[in-house]
Design a protein around this motif. Structure first.
Motif, mmCIF file in Angstrom:
data_model
loop_
_atom_site.group_PDB
_atom_site.id
_atom_site.type_symbol
_atom_site.label_atom_id
_atom_site.label_comp_id
_atom_site.label_asym_id
_atom_site.label_seq_id
_atom_site.Cartn_x
_atom_site.Cartn_y
_atom_site.Cartn_z
ATOM 1 N N ALA A 337 0.754 -1.249 0.024
ATOM 2 C CA ALA A 337 -0.070 -0.115 0.002
ATOM 3 C C ALA A 337 0.858 1.426 0.006
ATOM 4 C CB ALA A 337 -0.975 -0.185 1.136
ATOM 5 N N ASP A 338 2.015 1.332 0.678
ATOM 6 C CA ASP A 338 2.752 2.403 0.488
ATOM 7 C C ASP A 338 3.841 2.701 -0.478
ATOM 8 O OD1 ASP A 338 4.680 0.203 1.305
ATOM 9 O OD2 ASP A 338 5.026 1.209 3.289
ATOM 10 N N GLY A 339 3.966 1.505 -1.353
ATOM 11 C CA GLY A 339 4.544 1.316 -2.504
ATOM 12 C C GLY A 339 6.028 1.250 -2.248
ATOM 13 N N LYS A 340 6.485 0.583 -0.950
ATOM 14 C CA LYS A 340 7.798 0.563 -0.680
ATOM 15 C C LYS A 340 8.139 -1.036 -0.964
ATOM 16 C CE LYS A 340 7.923 4.275 2.513
ATOM 17 N NZ LYS A 340 8.557 4.557 4.111
ATOM 18 N N VAL A 341 7.363 -1.927 -0.993
ATOM 19 C CA VAL A 341 7.573 -3.266 -1.188
ATOM 20 C C VAL A 341 7.095 -4.001 -2.257
ATOM 21 C CG1 VAL A 341 7.966 -5.657 0.067
ATOM 22 C CG2 VAL A 341 8.187 -3.438 1.374
ATOM 23 N N LEU A 342 7.867 -4.740 -3.166
ATOM 24 C CA LEU A 342 6.917 -5.477 -4.307
ATOM 25 C C LEU A 342 7.117 -7.085 -3.767
ATOM 26 C CD1 LEU A 342 6.245 -6.321 -7.312
ATOM 27 C CD2 LEU A 342 8.504 -6.305 -7.737
ATOM 28 N N TRP A 343 5.823 -7.538 -3.895
ATOM 29 C CA TRP A 343 5.646 -8.964 -3.411
ATOM 30 C C TRP A 343 5.479 -9.863 -4.597
ATOM 31 C CZ3 TRP A 343 6.007 -10.802 1.880
ATOM 32 C CH2 TRP A 343 5.967 -9.633 2.826
ATOM 33 N N LEU A 344 6.227 -10.808 -4.503
ATOM 34 C CA LEU A 344 6.209 -11.849 -5.680
ATOM 35 C C LEU A 344 6.203 -13.240 -5.147
ATOM 36 C CD1 LEU A 344 8.362 -10.165 -8.508
ATOM 37 C CD2 LEU A 344 5.988 -9.994 -8.284
#
Length: 393
Positions: A337-344
């Motif tokens: 939501a804060d744009g700081k982490v990409l989850w894959l």
């Protein structure tokens, strides 16, 4: 004039000169500006309204379809939902629930056979688990984390919602159908048979009036009229053995990007013209596409080489590539939501990756069930969901 008068006038003159000498620059500027010479205040530029699909919420910015997806700009509907990462494990028939603050699995939810994607509903209130071989959808309440009663839906490989919220669109991959259903009850409303094989991913135009669909097993693309619920265009990709996957529209709505795991790059398509696309190489096994919270970049997962390419929309080129330590198989996911982490998800390694979007550093590598696929980060910013693992407007 006598001496006294001359002295008084001289004093007045000196006072006047003294006053001029102490006048501020700001005052001088004001004095020099007469009403006729003041700088004109430019009139605000009016953005041309987009004539969207009937019933669709208004487009906030004609130059940025993702304008509602800014960091932490959560809808009132989801603002009290706990932040979680939901991972469907296709071979374990479960959903792993991760707390993104601790990187720990806090719950494992049993679901139907072969869950492929976790999909936020149009109204943001439900997460639908697509049990492809179980022929069901499992609803999860994102507020409580509890699963509800399964709904029978045949061959739900993937799930989307029309921009006006009127229909759910089931990507029935093996049935070779696009099935338009009631978005709440999932009752079948219209079936649109297709002649391609493996319909799987999609995204909608800026105005919501059409969407582009990828056909994985025949290397084709479809263009579908949203209101008519009808295929209006079809083309074969110009690459022998093409295997198109994820689809994303550019912020300005002028181009569609289609990941291709066999062509090892993204196809760039003019959706309006639906003419022959051009290929941009990214990396081996190009698979998932995720837009940054500022709409400037797109993260491209390269499943076959354990990397993530970063595409800059403004520069129209790839600018970075991040390689996962010890490799991996980055597949589907989403941005925090804060744009700081990409989850894959790590499709072939039974793990999930958390990647810093500023540096590309791997923050965590979390063991999950077998065959993790279309994970959903939830909640995310946006007014409504178009489906998949989270396409928000």
């Amino acid at each position: 004039m006598n001496l006294m008068h001359r002295t008084l006038l001289a004093g007045v003159g000196l006072l006047a000169l003294a006053a001029c000498g102490t006048e501020s620059a700001k005052d001088r500027n004001r004095a020099d500006e007469s009403p006729g010479t003041q700088a004109a205040i430019p009139a605000p530029v009016k953005k041309k309204a987009v004539q969207g699909l009937p019933g669709m919420p208004p487009v906030l910015d004609p130059k940025d379809v993702y304008a509602a997806d800014r960091p932490n700009k959560l809808s009132p509907v989801v603002k009290d939902f706990p932040s979680r990462v939901y991972v469907p494990n296709t071979e374990s028939d479960t959903v792993s629930v991760i707390d993104p603050k601790t990187y720990k699995i806090i719950e494992t939810i049993p679901v139907g056979r072969q869950p492929q994607h976790v999909v936020p509903s149009w109204d943001l209130k439900t997460l639908w688990v697509n049990n492809n071989r179980g022929h069901t959808l499992t609803p999860i309440d994102p507020k409580t984390g509890r699963a509800g009663k399964e709904v029978k839906v045949h061959d739900p490989y993937n799930l989307y919602f029309t921009p006006n919220g009127r229909y759910a669109v089931v990507m029935a991959s093996l049935d070779r159908e696009l099935v338009f259903r009631d978005p709440h009850t999932m009752k079948r409303i219209k079936t649109e048979p297709v002649t391609c094989y493996g319909v799987n991913h999609a995204d909608f135009s800026l105005d919501g009036r059409y969407f582009i669909v990828s056909c994985e097993f025949s290397g084709e693309l479809l263009k579908v009229d949203t209101e008519q619920m009808k295929v209006i265009g079809q083309q074969k990709l110009p690459f022998d053995g093409a295997m198109p996957q994820d689809v994303k529209v550019s912020p300005d709505g002028k181009r569609f990007y289609i990941a291709d795991m066999m062509a090892h790059g993204m196809w760039v398509l003019d959706g309006d013209k639906f003419d022959e696309p051009k290929l941009l190489h990214t990396g081996k096994g190009c698979h998932g596409l995720y837009v940054s919270r500022d709409s400037r970049e797109m993260y491209v997962s390269n499943r076959g080489e354990g990397s993530v390419s970063v595409f800059d929309f403004t520069k129209n080129r790839l600018t970075k590539k991040w390689h996962l330590p010890q490799g991996g198989s980055p597949d589907m996911g989403g941005v925090s939501a804060d744009g700081k982490v990409l989850w894959l998800s790590g499709r072939y390694d039974a793990e999930v990756y958390a990647i810093d979007t500023r540096t590309g550093e791997q923050l965590a590598r979390i063991p999950v069930g077998s065959g993790p696929h279309g994970l959903a980060v939830y909640p995310q910013p946006g007014r409504y969901s178009l489906g998949h693992t989270g396409i928000f407007r």
